[in-house]
Design a protein around this motif. Structure first.
Motif, mmCIF file in Angstrom:
data_model
loop_
_atom_site.group_PDB
_atom_site.id
_atom_site.type_symbol
_atom_site.label_atom_id
_atom_site.label_comp_id
_atom_site.label_asym_id
_atom_site.label_seq_id
_atom_site.Cartn_x
_atom_site.Cartn_y
_atom_site.Cartn_z
ATOM 1 N N LEU A 110 0.842 -1.196 0.000
ATOM 2 C CA LEU A 110 0.000 0.000 0.000
ATOM 3 C C LEU A 110 0.879 1.248 0.000
ATOM 4 O O LEU A 110 1.804 1.358 0.808
ATOM 5 C CB LEU A 110 -0.901 0.017 1.243
ATOM 6 C CG LEU A 110 -1.962 -1.097 1.344
ATOM 7 C CD1 LEU A 110 -2.563 -1.115 2.740
ATOM 8 C CD2 LEU A 110 -3.028 -0.909 0.282
ATOM 9 N N PRO A 111 0.614 2.199 -0.903
ATOM 10 C CA PRO A 111 1.445 3.414 -0.981
ATOM 11 C C PRO A 111 1.267 4.301 0.250
ATOM 12 O O PRO A 111 0.189 4.365 0.844
ATOM 13 C CB PRO A 111 0.937 4.108 -2.250
ATOM 14 C CG PRO A 111 -0.465 3.619 -2.404
ATOM 15 C CD PRO A 111 -0.487 2.211 -1.880
ATOM 16 N N GLY B 204 0.543 8.298 -2.823
ATOM 17 C CA GLY B 204 1.797 8.138 -2.090
ATOM 18 C C GLY B 204 2.809 7.305 -2.866
ATOM 19 O O GLY B 204 2.571 6.881 -3.997
ATOM 20 N N VAL B 205 3.974 7.065 -2.228
ATOM 21 C CA VAL B 205 5.034 6.266 -2.857
ATOM 22 C C VAL B 205 4.856 4.795 -2.482
ATOM 23 O O VAL B 205 4.312 4.468 -1.427
ATOM 24 C CB VAL B 205 6.434 6.761 -2.446
ATOM 25 C CG1 VAL B 205 6.708 8.134 -3.018
ATOM 26 C CG2 VAL B 205 6.584 6.787 -0.937
ATOM 27 N N LYS B 206 5.326 3.927 -3.360
ATOM 28 C CA LYS B 206 5.159 2.484 -3.158
ATOM 29 C C LYS B 206 5.831 2.048 -1.854
ATOM 30 O O LYS B 206 6.946 2.446 -1.549
ATOM 31 C CB LYS B 206 5.763 1.711 -4.326
ATOM 32 C CG LYS B 206 5.522 0.198 -4.266
ATOM 33 C CD LYS B 206 6.059 -0.478 -5.512
ATOM 34 C CE LYS B 206 5.863 -1.990 -5.472
ATOM 35 N NZ LYS B 206 4.415 -2.356 -5.453
ATOM 36 N N ALA B 207 5.137 1.226 -1.094
ATOM 37 C CA ALA B 207 5.659 0.714 0.168
ATOM 38 C C ALA B 207 5.173 -0.719 0.349
ATOM 39 O O ALA B 207 3.971 -0.988 0.250
ATOM 40 C CB ALA B 207 5.196 1.587 1.332
ATOM 41 N N VAL B 208 6.106 -1.643 0.595
ATOM 42 C CA VAL B 208 5.766 -3.063 0.719
ATOM 43 C C VAL B 208 6.339 -3.612 2.027
ATOM 44 O O VAL B 208 7.530 -3.484 2.291
ATOM 45 C CB VAL B 208 6.323 -3.879 -0.467
ATOM 46 C CG1 VAL B 208 5.962 -5.357 -0.308
ATOM 47 C CG2 VAL B 208 5.785 -3.337 -1.791
ATOM 48 N N LEU C 30 -4.308 -1.834 8.826
ATOM 49 C CA LEU C 30 -4.970 -3.142 8.905
ATOM 50 C C LEU C 30 -5.868 -3.253 10.137
ATOM 51 O O LEU C 30 -6.574 -4.254 10.310
ATOM 52 C CB LEU C 30 -3.925 -4.260 8.948
ATOM 53 C CG LEU C 30 -3.066 -4.493 7.703
ATOM 54 C CD1 LEU C 30 -2.215 -5.743 7.895
ATOM 55 C CD2 LEU C 30 -3.902 -4.595 6.443
ATOM 56 N N GLY C 31 -5.810 -2.237 10.993
ATOM 57 C CA GLY C 31 -6.599 -2.288 12.221
ATOM 58 C C GLY C 31 -5.877 -2.944 13.376
ATOM 59 O O GLY C 31 -6.481 -3.259 14.408
ATOM 60 N N HIS C 32 -4.551 -3.151 13.228
ATOM 61 C CA HIS C 32 -3.736 -3.765 14.272
ATOM 62 C C HIS C 32 -2.482 -2.924 14.516
ATOM 63 O O HIS C 32 -1.368 -3.345 14.195
ATOM 64 C CB HIS C 32 -3.339 -5.193 13.880
ATOM 65 C CG HIS C 32 -4.491 -6.140 13.777
ATOM 66 N ND1 HIS C 32 -5.031 -6.779 14.869
ATOM 67 C CD2 HIS C 32 -5.225 -6.534 12.703
ATOM 68 C CE1 HIS C 32 -6.042 -7.536 14.486
ATOM 69 N NE2 HIS C 32 -6.176 -7.419 13.172
#
Length: 309
Positions: free
Chosen positions: A184-185, A202-206, A250-252
């Motif tokens: 998710l960017p 936004g910028v790519k983030a993995v 993610l809610g965590h």
């Protein structure tokens, strides 16, 4: 007394120009090559040479070693927990609560200041070169290069994915699925300048995550136990607050993360630790794996048997 590094040109690099050899084989930056040229610090077979001169197999190239003239920060006495060190690289175990490097209104009291003092006490003048940062309240491995060329080589490993960082984090609840990829960017938060958020522009983030353990922790004065998950986290990219933002989305959120989650009576900061770093040694070519032990404030979240995973 000037020092020179000596290189013998291999058959595979024949016909490269001196400049091409410096850039592609030795990974010197354009700025560094310009400085070497100004200082007349490049010799081929013991003679001064032009950058466009073509090389032959067996040629001997001597390159001036550009020595550091400043630490780049103010040396300050403080504790440095050395996990691994040699002549090219040093890996420190950063405690939570301090910055890696001076920033803004914090010119002192950082890991960089303490490392400069450590070098000073050893009689070594080395510019402080952190390869990456950790948030103030994140603990664990931080890698520093001891010279500019080592920094360039390790930065290249970061760019092509050979420089790997592994984190341990604790979140509330159980992730479903227990293992996965968060792609998710991330960009700046639209109303809160100190924060980041998942944004389409936004910028790519993995981030890769894997659940190592699900356990329960009782809360003082409360009858029911809190379900927690210990995660192993790896980054393909390295955006500001990346792990914190992705897990919160993610809610965590990380346990104790006051910026992206909420305070916790169990820990006074976000439960995130840079547990290991792996890279190829820039000179020897061997794989180096360094681990930082889990700090006490995270250890106390677990029963001894919970740490067996």
């Amino acid at each position: 007394m000037k020092k020179y590094q000596t290189y013998q040109v291999e058959q595979e690099h024949q016909s490269l120009t001196v400049e091409q050899y410096l850039k592609t084989v030795l990974h010197y930056s354009g700025r560094k090559i310009q400085k070497l040229t100004r200082l007349k610090g490049i010799f081929l077979n013991q003679r001064p040479v032009f950058l466009q001169k073509k090389l032959k197999a067996g040629d001997i190239l001597n390159v001036l070693v550009l020595e550091d003239r400043t630490y780049g920060v103010t040396p300050q006495e403080g504790t440095v927990d050395i996990l691994w060190e040699d002549s090219k690289v040093i890996v420190l175990n950063k405690p939570s609560g301090i910055l890696v490097h001076p920033a803004g209104q914090t010119p002192r009291g950082t890991l960089a200041n303490y490392l400069a003092y450590y070098f000073q006490e050893k009689g070594e003048l080395l510019t402080i070169r952190p390869l990456h940062r950790l948030d103030r309240d994140t603990s664990g491995c931080v890698v520093f290069a001891k010279d500019a060329q080592t920094q360039t080589l390790l930065e290249q490993q970061m760019h092509d994915g050979r420089f790997k960082r592994t984190y341990l984090g604790v979140v509330q609840g159980k992730l479903d699925p227990p293992e996965g990829i968060i792609d998710l960017p991330i960009g700046k938060h639209k109303t809160k300048p100190n924060r980041r958020a998942v944004q389409e522009e936004g910028v790519k983030a993995v981030t890769y995550y894997r659940t190592l353990k699900v356990f329960e922790q009782g809360l003082a004065g409360q009858g029911e136990a809190l379900e927690l998950s210990l995660l192993e986290l790896k980054l393909e990219s390295g955006r500001t607050h990346q792990i914190r933002v992705h897990l919160a989305h993610l809610g965590h959120p990380l346990l104790g993360d006051r910026m992206y989650g909420q305070r916790s009576s169990l820990i006074a900061r976000q439960a995130l630790h840079a547990g290991a770093v792996t890279f190829e040694h820039p000179q020897k070519g061997i794989e180096i794996n360094v681990q930082a032990p889990l700090p006490n404030d995270m250890k106390k979240l677990f029963c001894p048997e919970d740490l067996e995973f």
